[in-house]
Write an enzyme that holds these catalytic residues in place. Structure first.
Site, PDB file in Angstrom:
ATOM      1  CE1 TYR A   1     -10.775  -6.981  -0.614  1.00  0.00           C
ATOM      2  CE2 TYR A   1      -9.025  -6.770   1.057  1.00  0.00           C
ATOM      3  CZ  TYR A   1      -9.579  -7.327   0.080  1.00  0.00           C
ATOM      4  OH  TYR A   1      -9.170  -8.695  -0.268  1.00  0.00           O
TER       5      TYR A   1
ATOM      6  CG  ASN B   1       0.457  -5.586   0.686  1.00  0.00           C
ATOM      7  OD1 ASN B   1       0.026  -5.715   1.886  1.00  0.00           O
ATOM      8  ND2 ASN B   1       0.353  -4.431   0.106  1.00  0.00           N
ATOM      9  CG  LEU B   2      -1.293 -12.210  -1.669  1.00  0.00           C
ATOM     10  CD1 LEU B   2      -2.434 -12.960  -2.014  1.00  0.00           C
ATOM     11  CD2 LEU B   2      -0.225 -13.150  -1.512  1.00  0.00           C
TER      12      LEU B   2
ATOM     13  CB  VAL C   1      -5.290 -15.858  -5.364  1.00  0.00           C
ATOM     14  CG1 VAL C   1      -5.286 -17.199  -4.250  1.00  0.00           C
ATOM     15  CG2 VAL C   1      -4.603 -14.657  -4.590  1.00  0.00           C
ATOM     16  N   GLY C   2      -6.507 -17.491  -7.950  1.00  0.00           N
ATOM     17  CA  GLY C   2      -7.322 -18.490  -8.396  1.00  0.00           C
ATOM     18  C   GLY C   2      -6.425 -19.416  -9.421  1.00  0.00           C
TER      19      GLY C   2
ATOM     20  CG  HIS D   1      -2.745  -4.505  -4.433  1.00  0.00           C
ATOM     21  ND1 HIS D   1      -3.534  -5.173  -4.996  1.00  0.00           N
ATOM     22  CD2 HIS D   1      -3.166  -4.018  -3.384  1.00  0.00           C
ATOM     23  CE1 HIS D   1      -4.514  -5.298  -4.032  1.00  0.00           C
ATOM     24  NE2 HIS D   1      -4.256  -4.556  -3.036  1.00  0.00           N
TER      25      HIS D   1
ATOM     26  CB  SER E   1      -6.674  -8.667   3.385  1.00  0.00           C
ATOM     27  OG  SER E   1      -5.932  -7.718   3.346  1.00  0.00           O
TER      28      SER E   1
ATOM     29  CD1 TRP F   1       0.628   7.776  -6.752  1.00  0.00           C
ATOM     30  CD2 TRP F   1      -0.761   6.112  -6.195  1.00  0.00           C
ATOM     31  NE1 TRP F   1      -0.550   7.598  -7.855  1.00  0.00           N
ATOM     32  CE2 TRP F   1      -1.492   6.551  -7.358  1.00  0.00           C
ATOM     33  CE3 TRP F   1      -1.551   5.179  -5.473  1.00  0.00           C
ATOM     34  CZ2 TRP F   1      -2.448   5.704  -8.059  1.00  0.00           C
ATOM     35  CZ3 TRP F   1      -2.648   4.426  -6.094  1.00  0.00           C
ATOM     36  CH2 TRP F   1      -2.995   4.887  -7.313  1.00  0.00           C
TER      37      TRP F   1
ATOM     38  CG  ASP G   1       2.914   7.527   2.859  1.00  0.00           C
ATOM     39  OD1 ASP G   1       3.126   7.211   1.969  1.00  0.00           O
ATOM     40  OD2 ASP G   1       3.479   8.245   3.706  1.00  0.00           O
TER      41      ASP G   1
ATOM     42  NE  ARG H   1       1.346  -1.280   2.517  1.00  0.00           N
ATOM     43  CZ  ARG H   1       1.449  -0.236   3.270  1.00  0.00           C
ATOM     44  NH1 ARG H   1       2.430  -0.114   4.231  1.00  0.00           N
ATOM     45  NH2 ARG H   1       0.574   0.847   3.234  1.00  0.00           N
TER      46      ARG H   1
ATOM     47  CB  CYS I   1      -5.971  -4.436   4.892  1.00  0.00           C
ATOM     48  SG  CYS I   1      -7.487  -5.065   4.161  1.00  0.00           S
TER      49      CYS I   1
ATOM     50  CE  LYS J   1     -11.512 -10.542   1.137  1.00  0.00           C
ATOM     51  NZ  LYS J   1     -11.698 -11.679   0.371  1.00  0.00           N
TER      52      LYS J   1
END
Ligand code: GDP
Length: 302
Positions: free
Chosen positions: A122, A151-152, A2-3, A165, A93, A188, A255, A195, A95, A126
């Site tokens: 996490y 999700n990025l 992202v930065g 990810h 995020s 997985w 999942d 998503r 999440c 956040k």
């Protein structure tokens, strides 16, 4: 990831950017963070720094995830305030929202139910960061805002097969299967979770719009609206990479949350919309990865 995207977008818009890469500044070190902020006193901070990882890393290292992300949030937000920084955009995020939130998830769903256990550590860190922004606004009048990206993915992501990810991990797995000439490997979970994905360049444009046009206590969701199942995503990544073999899903792996589609109407009302489709973004990201990854042997023509 992202930065770097944010820096490119700010420079293209004529802003002067000073960044604090991990190797040069450890933001979990309060003294170092405070000193850096006091020395640079930026007009605006985009707070992309975090310990991040995919579902596997989040599940296996919850203490590291909550510790580092809490201390980064506290050191940077408090340090920004002490240095007199007026404006800060904090990245959370999707999440942070309850595991079984109504879809699409609005910002009002925050803390309305239990979190998804695989990324609870996490998410809690956040949420604390988001609350720090709200409370420094309330108590000190600071124009600190927070955004909750979906999700990025994109160039400079973490392509580690275990720690990354799903998109970069899948690309690395498909790529290695092609290089090694294998016809089957495992992804997985069940493949059924849904998503929403957003290319990091679209996020960078959204962050700039938020910085220029939004000043409120409530967080702002940033999503593409483009949702796919993990099984359909794997077919798209197979097509992009050229993998022709089979894929198995290992249901013994987690999942995570069944679905997390954001309601991004607040963000859309700021005049932003995503420009890069998932298919296009996957192709661009794989081309970037491939340019630095082991070469794929050219296929024999019969
Ligand atoms: P999440 O959105 O927090 O669950 O994070 P991820 O991007 O790590 O995982 C998204 C979904 O992809 C989950 O349902 C995973 O089980 C699934 N998945 C399938 N294969 C993989 C893989 O190789 N790596 C990761 N990280 N996830 C995978």
């Amino acid at each position: 990831m992202v930065g770097r995207a944010m820096t490119a977008s700010l420079v293209a818009s004529g802003y002067n950017v000073v960044s604090a890469p991990r190797a040069a500044l450890d933001l979990t070190d309060q003294r170092a963070a405070f000193d850096w902020l006091a020395a640079h006193k930026p007009d605006v901070i985009f707070m992309a720094a975090a310990r991040v990882g995919g579902i596997g890393a989040n599940k296996d290292y919850p203490a590291d995830f909550i510790r580092d992300n809490l201390s980064i949030a506290q050191n940077v937000i408090d340090g920004a305030h002490r240095a007199g920084v007026e404006r800060l955009v904090y990245l959370g995020s999707s999440c942070i929202y309850p595991k079984l939130a109504a879809q699409p998830i609005s910002e009002d769903a925050l803390m309305a139910g239990p979190l998804e256990p695989t990324n609870e550590a996490y998410a809690l860190a956040k949420i604390a960061g988001l609350k720090l922004c709200q409370f420094y606004r309330r108590q000190y009048g600071r124009a600190y805002v927070s955004v909750m990206p979906t999700n990025l993915y994109g160039p400079h992501d973490n392509f580690d097969e275990d720690g990354g990810h799903v998109i970069p991990a899948m690309m690395a797995k498909f790529h290695r299967a092609i290089v090694e000439g294998r016809n089957t490997f495992a992804l997985w979970g069940t493949g059924r979770p849904l998503r929403e994905f957003l290319h990091v360049s679209d996020l960078a444009a959204a962050l700039l719009a938020v910085c220029e046009r939004y000043d409120g206590e409530a967080p702002v969701n940033i999503g593409s609206g483009e949702e796919v199942s993990i099984a359909d995503l794997s077919a798209m990544v197979a097509a992009v990479t050229g993998y022709k073999g089979a894929v198995n899903f290992d249901a013994a792996k987690p999942d995570g949350t069944p679905r997390k589609l954001l309601d991004s109407s607040r963000m859309r009302a700021l005049g932003w919309k995503p420009r890069i489709s998932l298919r296009e973004g996957l192709a661009q990201t794989y081309a970037w990865y491939r340019a630095g990854a082991p070469s794929v042997p050219s296929r024999k023509t019969a």
